[in-house]
Design a protein around this motif. Structure first.
Motif, PDB file in Angstrom:
ATOM      1  N   HIS A 262       0.817  -1.216   0.001  1.00 58.27           N
ATOM      2  CA  HIS A 262       0.012   0.053  -0.034  1.00 58.27           C
ATOM      3  C   HIS A 262       0.723   1.288   0.081  1.00 58.27           C
ATOM      4  O   HIS A 262       0.581   2.344  -0.649  1.00 58.27           O
ATOM      5  CB  HIS A 262      -0.859  -0.088   1.170  1.00 58.27           C
ATOM      6  CG  HIS A 262      -2.103  -0.989   1.281  1.00 58.27           C
ATOM      7  ND1 HIS A 262      -1.630  -2.564   1.577  1.00 58.27           N
ATOM      8  CD2 HIS A 262      -3.402  -0.832   0.827  1.00 58.27           C
ATOM      9  CE1 HIS A 262      -2.790  -3.122   1.424  1.00 58.27           C
ATOM     10  NE2 HIS A 262      -3.916  -2.305   0.974  1.00 58.27           N
ATOM     11  N   PHE A 263       1.988   1.479   0.739  1.00 63.07           N
ATOM     12  CA  PHE A 263       2.783   2.481   0.899  1.00 63.07           C
ATOM     13  C   PHE A 263       3.667   2.876  -0.251  1.00 63.07           C
ATOM     14  O   PHE A 263       4.053   1.741  -1.037  1.00 63.07           O
ATOM     15  CB  PHE A 263       3.727   2.186   2.176  1.00 63.07           C
ATOM     16  CG  PHE A 263       3.104   2.530   3.480  1.00 63.07           C
ATOM     17  CD1 PHE A 263       1.902   1.999   3.585  1.00 63.07           C
ATOM     18  CD2 PHE A 263       3.838   3.239   4.431  1.00 63.07           C
ATOM     19  CE1 PHE A 263       1.528   2.455   5.204  1.00 63.07           C
ATOM     20  CE2 PHE A 263       3.554   3.295   5.770  1.00 63.07           C
ATOM     21  CZ  PHE A 263       2.318   2.949   5.978  1.00 63.07           C
ATOM     22  N   THR A 264       3.752   3.958  -0.780  1.00 61.56           N
ATOM     23  CA  THR A 264       4.610   4.420  -1.811  1.00 61.56           C
ATOM     24  C   THR A 264       5.867   4.636  -1.205  1.00 61.56           C
ATOM     25  O   THR A 264       5.928   4.706   0.077  1.00 61.56           O
ATOM     26  CB  THR A 264       3.946   5.862  -2.493  1.00 61.56           C
ATOM     27  OG1 THR A 264       4.136   6.808  -1.701  1.00 61.56           O
ATOM     28  CG2 THR A 264       2.657   5.561  -2.920  1.00 61.56           C
ATOM     29  N   VAL A 265       6.730   4.743  -2.014  1.00 62.59           N
ATOM     30  CA  VAL A 265       8.218   5.004  -1.580  1.00 62.59           C
ATOM     31  C   VAL A 265       8.159   6.284  -0.916  1.00 62.59           C
ATOM     32  O   VAL A 265       8.759   6.146   0.290  1.00 62.59           O
ATOM     33  CB  VAL A 265       9.247   5.046  -2.879  1.00 62.59           C
ATOM     34  CG1 VAL A 265      10.544   5.533  -2.333  1.00 62.59           C
ATOM     35  CG2 VAL A 265       9.357   3.736  -3.432  1.00 62.59           C
ATOM     36  N   ALA A 266       7.595   7.289  -1.124  1.00 65.15           N
ATOM     37  CA  ALA A 266       7.431   8.561  -0.551  1.00 65.15           C
ATOM     38  C   ALA A 266       7.037   8.620   0.756  1.00 65.15           C
ATOM     39  O   ALA A 266       7.420   9.024   1.731  1.00 65.15           O
ATOM     40  CB  ALA A 266       6.966   9.619  -1.703  1.00 65.15           C
ATOM     41  N   GLN A 267       5.640   7.911   0.878  1.00 67.47           N
ATOM     42  CA  GLN A 267       4.882   7.594   1.857  1.00 67.47           C
ATOM     43  C   GLN A 267       5.768   6.859   3.072  1.00 67.47           C
ATOM     44  O   GLN A 267       5.795   7.325   4.292  1.00 67.47           O
ATOM     45  CB  GLN A 267       3.667   6.919   1.574  1.00 67.47           C
ATOM     46  CG  GLN A 267       2.444   7.729   1.093  1.00 67.47           C
ATOM     47  CD  GLN A 267       1.414   6.985   0.664  1.00 67.47           C
ATOM     48  OE1 GLN A 267       1.448   5.909   0.687  1.00 67.47           O
ATOM     49  NE2 GLN A 267       0.318   7.676   0.370  1.00 67.47           N
ATOM     50  N   ASN A 268       6.439   5.750   2.370  1.00 63.94           N
ATOM     51  CA  ASN A 268       7.278   5.120   3.488  1.00 63.94           C
ATOM     52  C   ASN A 268       8.368   6.050   4.119  1.00 63.94           C
ATOM     53  O   ASN A 268       8.749   5.869   5.160  1.00 63.94           O
ATOM     54  CB  ASN A 268       7.980   3.838   2.557  1.00 63.94           C
ATOM     55  CG  ASN A 268       8.516   2.896   3.893  1.00 63.94           C
ATOM     56  OD1 ASN A 268       8.027   2.531   4.856  1.00 63.94           O
ATOM     57  ND2 ASN A 268       9.774   2.480   3.244  1.00 63.94           N
ATOM     58  N   GLU A 269       9.137   6.778   3.298  1.00 57.67           N
ATOM     59  CA  GLU A 269      10.166   7.927   3.634  1.00 57.67           C
ATOM     60  C   GLU A 269       9.445   8.609   4.808  1.00 57.67           C
ATOM     61  O   GLU A 269       9.940   8.797   5.857  1.00 57.67           O
ATOM     62  CB  GLU A 269      10.768   8.473   2.511  1.00 57.67           C
ATOM     63  CG  GLU A 269      11.612   7.742   1.590  1.00 57.67           C
ATOM     64  CD  GLU A 269      12.250   8.253   0.511  1.00 57.67           C
ATOM     65  OE1 GLU A 269      11.754   9.385   0.184  1.00 57.67           O
ATOM     66  OE2 GLU A 269      13.017   7.642  -0.337  1.00 57.67           O
ATOM     67  N   ILE A 270       8.673   9.114   4.489  1.00 58.82           N
ATOM     68  CA  ILE A 270       7.722  10.202   5.287  1.00 58.82           C
ATOM     69  C   ILE A 270       7.276   9.567   6.931  1.00 58.82           C
ATOM     70  O   ILE A 270       7.600  10.008   7.831  1.00 58.82           O
ATOM     71  CB  ILE A 270       6.222  10.649   4.770  1.00 58.82           C
ATOM     72  CG1 ILE A 270       6.707  11.586   3.629  1.00 58.82           C
ATOM     73  CG2 ILE A 270       5.510  11.319   5.876  1.00 58.82           C
ATOM     74  CD1 ILE A 270       5.291  12.101   3.014  1.00 58.82           C
TER      75      ILE A 270
END
Length: 294
Positions: A262-270
């Motif tokens: 579910h997480f995008t790379v950007a969301q995971n980083e955030i």
């Protein structure tokens, strides 16, 4: 979401109007406790129903006839939420042992816990999987607002703009009081990794004396695959007024690492940045993927 179920903030915590009543909640801190009282405390979607099942079976020494005898539609009737309207009143006269679950923060719970009256089992789950599970639950539960998108829910979760408020504060505050109360702290991932060991530890904490055969039955009927087959554990008979049953089953995956789907790379980083900031000094580590169990 029905307007009658909208979120309402009370004493620093988000409740659901129509499910919780502020006056009822305020009375919980004044409850007299018995030594035999047991509270399972979780942030939503962190193993509450799983621990309901384990507690029921430990009390019944692994005997599944507890369901046919009780004739209750779901585990929540046998081990109720203390904060739901009417539950506090029922708690006053309930026979021992009084088994309850709750999502409440520490400051709204019975003050007598601080005098080592009663026991608390706190189950924590890695927050990425909590977020994903909670997102899907918002589509199933009619008392929760259906998210417009995963991205929108992701942001609400990080802000604590959901029922249960912020995950970080909930876990940190309860853990900080582990020496003030009679608490057993365990993670959802520990239970997945070795349910047998987890149940034995819990049995010791609760002072239960079960035979190896009885313990084996508790473990057997508390596995995710078996709970999915038990209507009471899977909340299959809960009213259509509360659950959109056509949107899926209460028990969905029960795994570790579904956030990766579910997480995008950007969301995971955030999320990682927020987690590192909020949990910098937290001594408990979380498992984020099944491969970490090796």
């Amino acid at each position: 979401m029905d307007h009658k179920y909208e979120l309402v903030a009370h004493r620093g915590f988000n409740f659901i109007r129509g499910i919780h009543d502020p006056d009822d909640v305020d009375g919980i801190s004044k409850l007299e406790m018995r030594d035999s009282d047991i509270f399972v405390v979780t942030y939503p979607k962190s193993g509450t129903v799983w621990m309901q099942q384990i507690l029921l079976l430990l009390e019944a020494k692994g005997d599944m006839t507890v369901y046919s005898v009780a004739k209750m539609p779901c585990n929540g009737d046998l081990v109720p939420w203390i904060e739901v309207i009417g539950s506090r009143e029922a708690f006053l006269t309930a026979p021992s042992p009084r088994l309850r679950v709750t999502h409440l923060p520490y400051h709204l719970m019975p003050a007598a816990l601080g005098q080592k009256k009663g026991k608390v089992i706190y189950v924590a789950r890695n927050p990425k999987d909590v977020l994903v599970s909670y997102y899907h639950f918002h589509h199933l539960a009619k008392m929760l607002d259906t998210p417009t998108s995963f991205e929108d829910f992701f942001e609400k979760f990080l802000r604590g703009d959901v029922f249960g408020s912020g995950w970080f504060q909930h876990v940190k505050t309860w853990y900080s009081h582990r020496d003030d109360i009679d608490m057993f702290f365990i993670t959802y991932e520990e239970m997945i990794h070795n349910l047998n060991v987890s149940v034995k530890k819990l049995c010791t904490f609760l002072g239960k004396e079960l035979t190896e055969e009885q313990l084996a039955d508790v473990v057997k009927y508390s596995t995710f695959s078996n709970m999915k087959k038990i209507p009471q554990a899977n909340y299959e008979h809960v009213s259509d007024d509360l659950f959109n049953h056509h949107m899926g089953r209460f028990m969905r995956k029960g795994t570790i690492g579904d956030w990766k789907n579910h997480f995008t790379v950007a969301q995971n980083e955030i999320f990682d940045q927020v987690f590192q900031r909020e949990m910098e000094d937290f001594p408990v580590s979380f498992t984020w993927d099944m491969t970490d169990m090796a």
